[in-house]
Write an enzyme that holds these catalytic residues in place. Structure first.
Site, mmCIF file in Angstrom:
data_model
loop_
_atom_site.group_PDB
_atom_site.id
_atom_site.type_symbol
_atom_site.label_atom_id
_atom_site.label_comp_id
_atom_site.label_asym_id
_atom_site.label_seq_id
_atom_site.Cartn_x
_atom_site.Cartn_y
_atom_site.Cartn_z
ATOM 1 N N ASN A 129 -1.817 -7.177 48.159
ATOM 2 C CA ASN A 129 -0.762 -7.771 47.334
ATOM 3 C C ASN A 129 -1.338 -8.424 46.081
ATOM 4 O O ASN A 129 -0.820 -8.256 44.979
ATOM 5 C CB ASN A 129 0.004 -8.819 48.151
ATOM 6 C CG ASN A 129 1.392 -8.344 48.545
ATOM 7 O OD1 ASN A 129 1.904 -7.375 48.006
ATOM 8 N ND2 ASN A 129 1.990 -9.032 49.490
ATOM 9 N N ASP B 126 5.411 -4.238 48.550
ATOM 10 C CA ASP B 126 6.665 -3.845 49.213
ATOM 11 C C ASP B 126 6.670 -2.346 49.509
ATOM 12 O O ASP B 126 7.120 -1.905 50.577
ATOM 13 C CB ASP B 126 7.864 -4.195 48.336
ATOM 14 C CG ASP B 126 8.153 -5.693 48.317
ATOM 15 O OD1 ASP B 126 7.547 -6.425 49.127
ATOM 16 O OD2 ASP B 126 8.975 -6.129 47.484
ATOM 17 N N GLU C 204 3.440 -8.776 57.269
ATOM 18 C CA GLU C 204 2.875 -7.435 57.395
ATOM 19 C C GLU C 204 2.687 -7.020 58.843
ATOM 20 O O GLU C 204 2.031 -6.010 59.125
ATOM 21 C CB GLU C 204 1.533 -7.351 56.653
ATOM 22 C CG GLU C 204 0.418 -8.217 57.225
ATOM 23 C CD GLU C 204 0.392 -9.621 56.645
ATOM 24 O OE1 GLU C 204 -0.667 -10.255 56.701
ATOM 25 O OE2 GLU C 204 1.441 -10.081 56.141
ATOM 26 N N ASP D 137 -0.839 -4.906 62.631
ATOM 27 C CA ASP D 137 -1.030 -5.778 61.478
ATOM 28 C C ASP D 137 -1.751 -4.973 60.397
ATOM 29 O O ASP D 137 -2.833 -4.423 60.641
ATOM 30 C CB ASP D 137 -1.851 -7.007 61.869
ATOM 31 C CG ASP D 137 -1.942 -8.014 60.737
ATOM 32 O OD1 ASP D 137 -2.928 -7.979 59.996
ATOM 33 O OD2 ASP D 137 -1.012 -8.824 60.590
ATOM 34 N N HIS E 22 3.256 -7.490 44.040
ATOM 35 C CA HIS E 22 4.212 -7.511 45.154
ATOM 36 C C HIS E 22 5.079 -6.248 45.215
ATOM 37 O O HIS E 22 5.534 -5.855 46.293
ATOM 38 C CB HIS E 22 5.089 -8.751 45.067
ATOM 39 C CG HIS E 22 4.354 -10.012 45.407
ATOM 40 N ND1 HIS E 22 4.036 -10.357 46.695
ATOM 41 C CD2 HIS E 22 3.842 -10.990 44.620
ATOM 42 C CE1 HIS E 22 3.373 -11.503 46.715
ATOM 43 N NE2 HIS E 22 3.247 -11.915 45.451
#
Length: 320
Positions: free
Chosen positions: A205, A214, A240, A197, A210
């Site tokens: 983010n 990404d 994630e 994780d 975003h």
């Protein structure tokens, strides 16, 4: 269809018909000469009245659509002057189920089923040409089936991969992890998981946007994929969270893999070409191995519990 005469009165000769190519027997020509010729207006569809017949295009073009009722979804084909359709229906005494439509004003030679069989019995040339034609169509059909099979496999593989990271997705995991667990239990081999994780990813983010998020996910996926063996599998578990699925890997070996991933993730750089590179990523890692009598559900639960312990202990670490 409008009946306009017989083949003997048409301007086309038997040598122009592919099925009768190289036929020199005048008796065969005389038999064909008595067969009917019909005209179809553009856009009209053949209605054979439930009878198996052979149709040969003398002028114009026929479009043959696949038989939707038989589950055939192939491309349409066109029958040009000299070419024929309906051979299979005559040979197996079945209906022409495919839709046959005139793309322009078209003239057709119509040979009834009984006459086709009489011609086959009398003409070795016709029989050979018919075999060649059917062989060609079988080859073409097989090639189309192979292309469809490859395309289907391509789309299947596409459906099992996460488009952002290129890792396998949850659908792949749901299909393959039970199989891997069953195989490990059957042959007594080890199977381990590393659940990953990314730490504080929501904050990442929210702070950087975003697009940067990404890019961070893609970077983490590249780190994980690059650190595994060819026999291992990297999966985007969701959001994630990612997984490393490690067949034939003992608990100690899996912990070593997780430690290596943890170190490499700290060194990974997101957007290295930026004037101010984004902060390094860290992750929490939970390691678990399949226990005797366990299955894929217990294995995932154990990896998830280990991941929770890594987060509780301060993140950026490995727990087993």
């Amino acid at each position: 269809m409008e009946h306009i005469g017989t083949f003997g009165a048409s301007r086309t000769t038997i040598r122009d018909l592919h099925l009768f190519r190289d036929e020199t027997d005048p008796a065969i020509a005389a038999m064909v000469a008595g067969c009917a010729v019909v005209r179809m207006a553009r856009g009209r569809r053949i209605d054979d009245g439930g009878q198996a017949r052979l149709y040969i295009v003398l002028s114009g073009v026929l479009e043959i659509a696949p038989d939707a009722h038989a589950g055939d979804e192939g491309n349409t084909s066109r029958i040009l002057p000299g070419e024929s359709v309906g051979e299979q229906a005559v040979l197996d005494d079945a209906l022409n189920l495919a839709a046959m439509t005139a793309l322009e004003d078209t003239e057709l030679l119509v040979i009834e089923s009984d006459m086709v069989w009489t011609l086959i019995e009398r003409s070795g040339v016709l029989a050979r040409n018919l075999l060649r034609l059917l062989s060609f169509r079988i080859r073409a059909t097989n090639a189309l089936l192979r292309r469809r099979q490859k395309l289907g496999e391509f789309y299947r593989q596409l459906s099992l991969n996460d488009p952002l990271t290129g890792l396998y997705n949850r659908a792949w995991l749901n299909e393959m992890l039970p199989k891997l667990a069953t195989r490990a239990a059957t042959d007594g081999s080890s199977l381990s998981l590393v659940m990953i994780d990314l730490d504080h990813f929501k904050r990442f983010n929210d702070t950087h946007g975003h697009i940067a998020g990404d890019a961070a996910l893609a970077t983490a996926a590249s780190v994980i994929r690059g650190a595994l063996r060819p026999s291992d599998f990297a999966v985007r578990y969701g959001g994630e969270e990612m997984l490393a699925v490690l067949p034939d890997t003992t608990p100690d070996m899996a912990t070593g893999v997780a430690e290596r991933l943890c170190r490499r993730l700290r060194l990974a750089v997101v957007f290295p070409d930026m004037r101010l590179p984004l902060p390094h990523l860290t992750g929490s890692f939970g390691v678990a191995s399949l226990l005797p009598g366990g299955d894929e559900r217990s294995l995932l639960a154990a990896a998830d519990a280990a991941l929770y312990r890594a987060k509780e202990a301060g993140r950026d670490r490995v727990c087993a």
